[in-house]
Design an enzyme around this catalytic site. Structure first.
Site, mmCIF file in Angstrom:
data_model
loop_
_atom_site.group_PDB
_atom_site.id
_atom_site.type_symbol
_atom_site.label_atom_id
_atom_site.label_comp_id
_atom_site.label_asym_id
_atom_site.label_seq_id
_atom_site.Cartn_x
_atom_site.Cartn_y
_atom_site.Cartn_z
ATOM 1 C CG ASP A 275 0.992 -8.944 3.390
ATOM 2 O OD1 ASP A 275 1.463 -7.815 3.089
ATOM 3 O OD2 ASP A 275 0.511 -9.185 4.507
HETATM 4 C C1 BGC Z 1 0.970 -5.901 5.802
HETATM 5 C C2 BGC Z 1 -0.157 -5.499 4.872
HETATM 6 C C3 BGC Z 1 0.162 -4.208 4.186
HETATM 7 C C4 BGC Z 1 1.483 -4.359 3.437
HETATM 8 C C5 BGC Z 1 1.904 -3.120 2.685
HETATM 9 C C6 BGC Z 1 2.312 -5.851 5.116
HETATM 10 O O1 BGC Z 1 3.341 -5.948 6.062
HETATM 11 O O2 BGC Z 1 0.734 -7.197 6.297
HETATM 12 O O3 BGC Z 1 -1.350 -5.404 5.598
HETATM 13 O O4 BGC Z 1 -0.868 -3.865 3.304
HETATM 14 O O5 BGC Z 1 2.495 -4.660 4.391
HETATM 15 O O6 BGC Z 1 2.269 -2.107 3.543
#
Ligand code: BGC
Length: 740
Positions: A275
């Site tokens: 993530d």
């Molecule tokens: C989220 C993800 C997301 C990523 C990119 C993170 O804060 O948990 O679900 O894909 O950001 O935007």
């Protein structure tokens, strides 16, 4: 004038567009596994070995971390492209700058806004999950993205979770049955579905640090099944490592979850992507199974998987062969989605009428009719001269908000727009805003223990709403929440409906008893007072580009509602398992003390009456189930598949769809069991006043529990009861079977 065209549009939706065919068919009509066109391919291992031998260490490391917000580096001289990624679950996110979160300001990055995860789950229809995946995957492909950061399907452990609207359900069986077709649909487009957030990422509070403690049986039975099936059956080719810790280790350096379970036990050959900004080490993460690090805030060389990884190889902390293993996985992915040789790669498409039809079909099947005591719905237009429409949610849009889950879309029909379009022009629609969305500032939020909103009504808006209610023959009041209130990065403080809406609804109802409350939200709220005041309640979701049309069609009876709640609506938060056990949100640790009793399993075990149960939802017709039979009653073996057949009767005068749900229970179990667990379901279309025989299959291996002593699944022998119902609290009949 415009209104006259609407019936034609409707016919167009129902008869012409391919996505709409499923509106009339029985669900689960084909086996998605036959549609797996691109499981991660192992056909190019020799070419990959050859490519790796030509790469410098710096080039390899470049492929393992972001060179920008949403891509990793390619190697031009060898024809290796960048790996491009995109959010997210509700539609393809707008292009943002390469190095910052600022929108890039493009004019060609619009996308279809699809219904949120809660809505997909409320359809209880794997066909819809498949249509969703196929449609959104095609939009990702059209925007030239290799990896779609979706679907997101963490189990809904608490009703307060900020991402409840994005996720599917509290039930592991429903979860996996929707996750698999979604993934297959996406990947048919030569795009990888990056399933997220692996794993036990069930709260936003302290998500970047909290250490989740959950026992092994619960982990395997509740929190991992959808990930397992999406990998093993759906052949998901990428997976996102979550922010939180699990049993002491951050997810992206969690050897047990990444290497032992995902890569070894499930034989996952794809790519583990962190993530965004969720990595905390270099050697430990790589050795534990992380392949790509994404999301560092500032300088891209600051990634743990950038210069520090090169240094780690040079210092012999990491063997170059370990780097090669991750590079191999990235290259495998590129061969699978054909980005390395795009000549035969499928083209995508975006913002098409067919995609809007997909969004419409999903949205229409997701709307849940909670209460219709006085049969105010479907609206009887004959008796209406003036229709009151009250509430800011009737004109609000839901495509933006919630960080990565926002969608820049050209089309979003609001409920009021749709009603104006569909209701004959001799009926006057009178509108009142009713309430304003008002938020506290950060200091005030802290003083108010996390409560974010001003919950008092503006008296002049209230007076205006009452006037409209008085003048109207029937009132539709649109309430609920929105994408600013429910969002990533924060859980809600409580179940209270924000902005003083309960008071508004009660006041309006007092003036006009023919008040219908329509709630648009993504998660459970405290509806006790509304429920005891109002005879008619409809639930809708952040329901995509066509959300307003779908909702209006349900209200007008053009669509017979068939959505079912994918989670339990509690009477009070203390009734929910994570709260009853005082194990949410924890501080640096959170222990899932309710164990396997997540969602309705807890309510059943503790005999707590929910406000609305899991699996619940009414229709404009009524159904009954008769003549239940199993293919044999005795001597099932663990490898058998049990077939349950029954007649589903539509006992009313309106054709419609019902979700038949099979729950399993075992009275004399030697282990702790839920009172009942969902093990099969089918959405069935039955014509008015007729009956249809259907089969639902349950592989006996679904009866298994995770035996921690054997570290394996075990099917207990003996008698099991299968309850056949149309919600977790309304059973038609039961049947008993015996496993040897
Ligand atoms: C989220 C993800 C997301 C990523 C990119 C993170 O804060 O948990 O679900 O894909 O950001 O935007």
């Amino acid at each position: 004038m415009k209104r006259k065209f609407k019936p034609i549009t409707l016919v167009f939706f129902i008869l012409i567009l391919p996505g709409c065919k499923s509106m009339r068919s029985t669900s689960q009509s084909f086996d998605y596994k036959n549609n797996i066109t691109n499981p991660i391919t192992l056909d190019h291992e020799n070419e990959i070995t050859d490519l790796i031998s030509k790469l410098t260490l710096e080039e390899k490391v470049g492929m393992l971390h972001g060179n920008s917000k949403f891509a990793t580096e390619g190697v031009k001289r060898l024809g290796i492209p960048e790996l491009t990624m995109t959010d997210g679950p509700l539609g393809i996110r707008e292009e943002i700058s390469r190095d910052t979160w600022k929108p890039r300001g493009c004019t060609d990055d619009f996308a279809t806004f699809y219904p949120a995860g809660g809505a997909i789950a409320a359809t209880w229809n794997p066909d819809m999950a498949y249509a969703f995946g196929k449609s959104i995957g095609s939009e990702a492909r059209d925007r030239n993205k290799d990896v779609l950061l979706a679907p997101a399907f963490n189990i809904i452990r608490t009703p307060l979770g900020g991402r409840t609207y994005e996720y599917f359900t509290e039930d592991p069986f429903l979860n996996k049955k929707l996750a698999v077709p979604y993934v297959i649909g996406v990947q048919e487009n030569d795009v990888s579905a990056c399933i997220k957030h692996y794993a036990v990422n069930n709260q936003e509070t302290n998500r970047g640090t909290v250490d989740v403690i959950v026992d092994e049986r619960t982990l395997r039975e509740v929190y991992l099944p959808a990930f397992h099936d999406a990998v093993v059956e759906g052949k998901a080719s990428s997976i996102m490592g979550a922010y939180n810790k699990f049993r002491g280790d951050y997810l992206n350096e969690n050897k047990y979850l990444l290497k032992d379970i995902l890569k070894d036990q499930w034989n996952f050959k794809g790519v583990v992507i962190s993530d965004w900004n969720a990595v905390h080490s270099t050697a430990k993460s790589l050795k534990s199974g992380l392949d790509i690090e994404m999301g560092t805030e500032v300088n891209f060389e600051n990634y743990y998987f950038a210069q520090p990884l090169i240094d780690a190889v040079k210092n012999n902390e990491v063997a170059e062969s370990e780097v090669d293993e991750s590079v191999r996985r990235v290259l495998r992915l590129m061969y699978t989605i054909k980005s390395i040789d795009p000549t035969s790669r499928k083209p995508g498409s975006r913002n098409t009428a067919a995609h809007l039809a997909d969004a419409y079909n999903i949205a229409a099947e997701a709307v849940v009719l909670l209460k219709n005591e006085k049969q105010l719905l479907p609206l009887n237009l004959k008796g209406i001269k003036k229709l009151g429409v009250i509430g800011a949610n009737s004109t609000r849009k839901y495509s933006l908000g919630g960080y990565g889950a926002g969608v820049k879309t050209k089309t979003e029909i609001t409920p009021l727009e749709a009603l104006k379009e569909k209701i004959p022009s001799h009926i006057q629609i009178i509108y009142a805003e009713g309430y304003k969305e008002k938020y506290l500032n950060n200091d005030e939020v802290k003083q108010n223990l996390g409560k974010k909103t001003v919950n008092q009504l503006d008296q002049s808006l209230l007076a205006e709403a009452k006037m409209v209610a008085k003048e109207s023959d029937v009132v539709l009041i649109f309430a609920g929440s929105n994408r600013d209130f429910e969002s990533e990065a924060a859980d809600r403080a409580d179940l209270e409906l924000p902005f003083g809406q309960v008071e508004l609804i009660k006041a309006v109802k007092e003036v006009n008893p023919k008040t219908i409350a329509v709630l648009i939200a993504g998660a459970p709220y405290d509806l006790n007072e509304i429920n005891s005041n109002i005879s008619t309640l409809v639930w809708s979701w952040f329901n995509g580009s066509e959300g307003g049309n779908a909702l209006a069609d349900v209200l007008l009876g053009n669509v017979n509602p068939s959505g079912k709640l994918p989670w339990t609506m509690p009477k009070k938060i203390e009734d929910s398992p994570a709260h009853a056990t005082n194990s949410f949100p924890g501080t640096d640790k959170v222990e899932y003390k309710e164990g396997i009793l997540v969602g309705y399993r807890w309510f059943d075990a503790k005999r707590i009456e929910p406000l609305y149960p899991f699996g619940y939802g009414l229709s404009y017709t009524t159904f009954n189930v008769r003549n239940i039979q199993v293919d044999k009653k005795k001597n099932y073996k663990a490898t058998d598949t049990l077939q349950v057949s029954m007649d589903v009767q539509n006992t009313g005068v309106k054709s419609g769809k019902e979700v038949i749900q099979l729950y399993l229970s075992k009275a004399d179990s030697k282990i702790e069991r839920s009172v009942k667990e969902l093990k099969g379901f089918k959405k069935v279309f039955v014509k008015a006043n007729s009956s249809r025989r259907i089969n639902i299959n349950i592989p006996i291996k679904e009866f298994a529990y995770y035996n921690v002593c054997k570290s394996d699944w075990d099917v207990e022998s003996g008698e099991y009861i299968i309850h056949v119902g149309n919600s977790s609290r309304n059973m038609f009949q039961k049947v008993s079977v015996t496993v040897d």
